[in-house]
Design a protein around this motif. Sequence first.
Motif, PDB file in Angstrom:
ATOM      1  N   SER A 132      -6.231  14.022 -11.653  1.00 56.61           N
ATOM      2  CA  SER A 132      -7.291  13.120 -12.073  1.00 56.61           C
ATOM      3  C   SER A 132      -6.850  11.692 -11.785  1.00 56.61           C
ATOM      4  CB  SER A 132      -7.571  13.289 -13.570  1.00 56.61           C
ATOM      5  OG  SER A 132      -6.519  12.720 -14.323  1.00 56.61           O
ATOM      6  N   SER A 133      -7.787  10.805 -11.568  1.00 53.62           N
ATOM      7  CA  SER A 133      -7.421   9.424 -11.272  1.00 53.62           C
ATOM      8  C   SER A 133      -6.717   8.781 -12.462  1.00 53.62           C
ATOM      9  CB  SER A 133      -8.646   8.615 -10.867  1.00 53.62           C
ATOM     10  OG  SER A 133      -9.587   8.601 -11.909  1.00 53.62           O
ATOM     11  N   ALA A 134      -7.067   9.168 -13.682  1.00 54.42           N
ATOM     12  CA  ALA A 134      -6.399   8.612 -14.871  1.00 54.42           C
ATOM     13  C   ALA A 134      -4.926   8.995 -14.880  1.00 54.42           C
ATOM     14  CB  ALA A 134      -7.082   9.092 -16.139  1.00 54.42           C
ATOM     15  N   ALA A 135      -4.618  10.237 -14.525  1.00 58.33           N
ATOM     16  CA  ALA A 135      -3.219  10.679 -14.490  1.00 58.33           C
ATOM     17  C   ALA A 135      -2.452   9.934 -13.396  1.00 58.33           C
ATOM     18  CB  ALA A 135      -3.138  12.182 -14.262  1.00 58.33           C
ATOM     19  N   SER A 136      -3.095   9.734 -12.245  1.00 56.20           N
ATOM     20  CA  SER A 136      -2.449   9.005 -11.143  1.00 56.20           C
ATOM     21  C   SER A 136      -2.143   7.574 -11.548  1.00 56.20           C
ATOM     22  CB  SER A 136      -3.346   8.997  -9.909  1.00 56.20           C
ATOM     23  OG  SER A 136      -3.551  10.298  -9.449  1.00 56.20           O
ATOM     24  N   ILE A 137      -3.090   6.937 -12.202  1.00 52.67           N
ATOM     25  CA  ILE A 137      -2.894   5.551 -12.633  1.00 52.67           C
ATOM     26  C   ILE A 137      -1.776   5.466 -13.658  1.00 52.67           C
ATOM     27  CG2 ILE A 137      -3.979   3.646 -13.887  1.00 52.67           C
ATOM     28  CD1 ILE A 137      -6.605   4.462 -12.454  1.00 52.67           C
ATOM     29  N   LYS A 138      -1.744   6.410 -14.594  1.00 59.09           N
ATOM     30  CA  LYS A 138      -0.673   6.420 -15.603  1.00 59.09           C
ATOM     31  C   LYS A 138       0.689   6.593 -14.942  1.00 59.09           C
ATOM     32  CE  LYS A 138      -3.318   8.022 -19.574  1.00 59.09           C
ATOM     33  NZ  LYS A 138      -3.555   9.138 -20.496  1.00 59.09           N
ATOM     34  N   GLU A 139       0.776   7.490 -13.966  1.00 62.82           N
ATOM     35  CA  GLU A 139       2.043   7.698 -13.259  1.00 62.82           C
ATOM     36  C   GLU A 139       2.482   6.437 -12.539  1.00 62.82           C
ATOM     37  OE1 GLU A 139       2.253  10.998 -10.567  1.00 62.82           O
ATOM     38  OE2 GLU A 139       1.480  12.386 -12.075  1.00 62.82           O
ATOM     39  N   LEU A 140       1.549   5.810 -11.828  1.00 59.32           N
ATOM     40  CA  LEU A 140       1.864   4.595 -11.091  1.00 59.32           C
ATOM     41  C   LEU A 140       2.301   3.475 -12.033  1.00 59.32           C
ATOM     42  CD1 LEU A 140       1.961   3.180  -8.339  1.00 59.32           C
ATOM     43  CD2 LEU A 140      -0.390   2.476  -8.727  1.00 59.32           C
ATOM     44  N   LEU A 141       1.587   3.304 -13.146  1.00 61.72           N
ATOM     45  CA  LEU A 141       1.947   2.268 -14.117  1.00 61.72           C
ATOM     46  C   LEU A 141       3.332   2.533 -14.714  1.00 61.72           C
ATOM     47  CD1 LEU A 141      -1.442   1.674 -15.960  1.00 61.72           C
ATOM     48  CD2 LEU A 141      -0.266   0.119 -14.400  1.00 61.72           C
ATOM     49  N   ALA A 142       3.619   3.797 -15.015  1.00 56.88           N
ATOM     50  CA  ALA A 142       4.933   4.137 -15.568  1.00 56.88           C
ATOM     51  C   ALA A 142       6.038   3.832 -14.559  1.00 56.88           C
ATOM     52  CB  ALA A 142       4.978   5.612 -15.972  1.00 56.88           C
ATOM     53  N   ARG A 143       5.801   4.159 -13.278  1.00 57.04           N
ATOM     54  CA  ARG A 143       6.787   3.878 -12.234  1.00 57.04           C
ATOM     55  C   ARG A 143       7.003   2.380 -12.078  1.00 57.04           C
ATOM     56  NH1 ARG A 143       4.767   7.861  -9.001  1.00 57.04           N
ATOM     57  NH2 ARG A 143       3.394   6.399  -7.955  1.00 57.04           N
ATOM     58  N   ARG A 144       5.913   1.606 -12.064  1.00 54.69           N
ATOM     59  CA  ARG A 144       6.008   0.150 -11.922  1.00 54.69           C
ATOM     60  C   ARG A 144       6.727  -0.468 -13.121  1.00 54.69           C
ATOM     61  NH1 ARG A 144       5.443   0.168  -6.977  1.00 54.69           N
ATOM     62  NH2 ARG A 144       3.390   0.270  -6.069  1.00 54.69           N
ATOM     63  N   LYS A 145       6.417   0.020 -14.323  1.00 55.47           N
ATOM     64  CA  LYS A 145       7.053  -0.501 -15.529  1.00 55.47           C
ATOM     65  C   LYS A 145       8.566  -0.248 -15.486  1.00 55.47           C
ATOM     66  CE  LYS A 145       4.832  -0.498 -19.454  1.00 55.47           C
ATOM     67  NZ  LYS A 145       4.210  -0.091 -20.717  1.00 55.47           N
TER      68      LYS A 145
END
Length: 158
Positions: free
Chosen positions: A104-117
């Motif tokens: 899901s796009s929400a899961a992708s965004i969460k993963e990307l945000l976690a990686r960036r953080k």
Amino acid sequence: MITLSLLHPLNKTPIQNWTFEEQDIIRIGRSTDNDVVLYSAVVSRHHLEIHKGAAGWAIQSLGTNGTYLDGKRIQNVTAEDGLVVRLARSGPNLQISIDQPEKSSAASIKELLARRKQQQFNRTASRQTTRTDLEAMQTDLRDKLPPSNAKPLDSGLT
């Protein structure tokens, strides 16, 4: 399917989108023969290509002013969903959105945000360690210097 979004320079919201479903190569630059045409003096005529391969999408920088990811110049990188690249140091920002049906796009965004953080935390921790090391060296040097009211030694060579 891949979507490229030109981001507003100040608030980073999309101001224009291009969606590609069938293409294996997407060409980006100032020239009108590109798939995405950006009218900016710092963007090269043929600045960037995004290639679809067996392992996913890859970004290849072609422009003389460079392509930047997180402030660092890149040549070839794997494109990830949500990735933002800047064309030239002061040029436009493009966000890459890759349709991944299994996520899901929400899961992708969460993963990307976690990686960036995590990347940001690692950079901050590295800077703090460097600053602490620098402060320790300055203290060591201060301890080894003679006091400012000390008189110079007489060499006896007059």
